[in-house]
Design an enzyme around this catalytic site. Sequence first.
Site, short mmCIF file in Angstrom:
data_model
loop_
_atom_site.label_atom_id
_atom_site.label_comp_id
_atom_site.label_asym_id
_atom_site.label_seq_id
_atom_site.Cartn_x
_atom_site.Cartn_y
_atom_site.Cartn_z
N CYS A 52 -3.70 -50.83 -42.70
CA CYS A 52 -3.30 -51.32 -44.02
C CYS A 52 -1.87 -50.90 -44.31
CB CYS A 52 -4.23 -50.74 -45.05
SG CYS A 52 -5.91 -50.63 -44.44
N ASN A 75 -10.67 -43.36 -41.72
CA ASN A 75 -10.22 -44.48 -40.87
C ASN A 75 -8.97 -44.17 -40.07
OD1 ASN A 75 -9.48 -44.65 -43.77
ND2 ASN A 75 -8.04 -46.18 -43.03
N GLN A 109 -16.26 -47.17 -42.03
CA GLN A 109 -15.95 -46.85 -40.63
C GLN A 109 -17.16 -46.36 -39.83
OE1 GLN A 109 -13.29 -47.38 -38.75
NE2 GLN A 109 -11.97 -48.16 -40.36
N GLY A 123 -15.35 -54.47 -47.80
CA GLY A 123 -15.44 -53.07 -48.21
C GLY A 123 -14.64 -52.79 -49.47
N HIS A 130 -16.68 -56.80 -40.56
CA HIS A 130 -15.67 -56.95 -39.50
C HIS A 130 -15.38 -55.65 -38.76
CE1 HIS A 130 -11.81 -55.39 -41.31
NE2 HIS A 130 -12.45 -55.60 -42.44
N THR A 160 -21.71 -68.54 -55.20
CA THR A 160 -22.61 -69.09 -54.18
C THR A 160 -22.54 -68.24 -52.91
OG1 THR A 160 -22.36 -71.28 -55.09
CG2 THR A 160 -23.13 -71.16 -52.81
N1 PLP Z 1 -12.73 -48.28 -46.31
C1 PLP Z 1 -12.33 -47.91 -45.09
C2 PLP Z 1 -12.60 -46.52 -44.63
C3 PLP Z 1 -11.65 -48.81 -44.25
O1 PLP Z 1 -11.26 -48.42 -43.03
C4 PLP Z 1 -11.40 -50.12 -44.73
C5 PLP Z 1 -10.65 -51.07 -43.91
O2 PLP Z 1 -9.75 -50.71 -43.17
C6 PLP Z 1 -11.87 -50.46 -46.01
C7 PLP Z 1 -12.51 -49.52 -46.76
C8 PLP Z 1 -11.66 -51.82 -46.55
O3 PLP Z 1 -12.58 -52.72 -46.01
P1 PLP Z 1 -12.29 -54.29 -46.00
O4 PLP Z 1 -11.27 -54.54 -44.96
O5 PLP Z 1 -13.60 -54.90 -45.65
O6 PLP Z 1 -11.85 -54.65 -47.37
#
Ligand code: PLP
Length: 374
Positions: free
Chosen positions: A326, A151, A179, A71, A201, A237
């Site tokens: 995060c 999130n 999300q 993401g 994921h 790739t």
């Molecule tokens: N955007 C949102 C709302 C998320 O919750 C997250 C991950 O926690 C991301 C983006 C980032 O995604 P990724 O973990 O695949 O980089």
Amino acid sequence: MTQIYLDNAATTSVRKEVVDEMVKVLTNDFGNPSSTYAIGRHSKALIESARKTIANQFNVSSSEIIFTSCGTEGNNWIIRSAVKDLGVKRIISTKMEHHCTLYAIQQFAAEYGVEVVYLNILPNSEIDYNQLEELLKDEVPTLVSLMHVNNEIGTILDLKRVGELCKQYGALFHSDTVQSVGKVEIPLDELNIDFIVASAHKFHGPKGAGFVYIRKNNVLKPLIVGGEQEKGMRAGTEAPHQVVGMAKALELSYQDLNKDRETITSLRDYCKAQLEENFPGVKFNGSENPFYNVLNILLPFSPEKTAMILFQLDMKGISISRGSACQSGSQKPSHVLAEFLSAEDLTKPALRISFGSDNTKEEIDYLIDVLKAV
Ligand code: PLP
């Protein structure tokens, strides 16, 4: 020891059927999808079939789906290319976006001399839609970048309403749907959205796989160059096992959506009721009606009690986040909560409990017992 996973907004377990598909591809299909002989062509066919499966879930054309690694990559790519290549002069967003969007906007806006306007957040944690409309009336080429489901607190954006406003005033609309993809229907053929971003994921697929939807007519330039993969839009790739696993995970998520949504909603409601009964004064941060898989709570505990709470839960085998995953380990208040909580409430540690269809009532009872013993 009991292990209870209540952090499904951070990541999700990989479904067995997904692992099986991925192992099959890893075992049998090692060909480079760019090779022109049979085993290469077979790998390429797997990728194209996965693309079709994904596109079908949103009623769009497969040519509008491009694979990425996650993401974060998708959001960075779209924001950078929108300001660099699509003539955007202003970005309208919020300070509640995920950091990968928030920081990408800050960085690329500064790099390419683009104005950024952050919408006001109302006390219920929603954006001010009227302010958005007023801003859009200015005739400035604009990218509106607003996440679908937050999130940390689960606040839901009205995609249809924002899409219609963007259409009316000629703005581009990017939504970080990391999300919500796989957890709610997103009929892109009925919504005026230019770009969405997903990450496998978060819907029981593998880490290291994601995709973006880029609506026809929007011609982005690649973030990563150096190869013709993904029609030159994303060099490197391809990873057929990742892509096949992601498509399988998405297909299963949508196949089981009604059942899973019902299970998760009733667990979330049960947990909420138990918290209210056992901890009078507990507060739920954010909207009255957040997304069905999340609760963001403030417990009525003393600061001494709350200081070690995540550690104590961890010692009892319970995985829960403080704010967003995060930020775990960070002592700074959540940038999301900072947008609408009072100064006093901000000093109190918030917990994010996020549910999945594998969770049970017994697990919630155990969580409540552990919290009571804190
Ligand atoms: N955007 C949102 C709302 C998320 O919750 C997250 C991950 O926690 C991301 C983006 C980032 O995604 P990724 O973990 O695949 O980089």
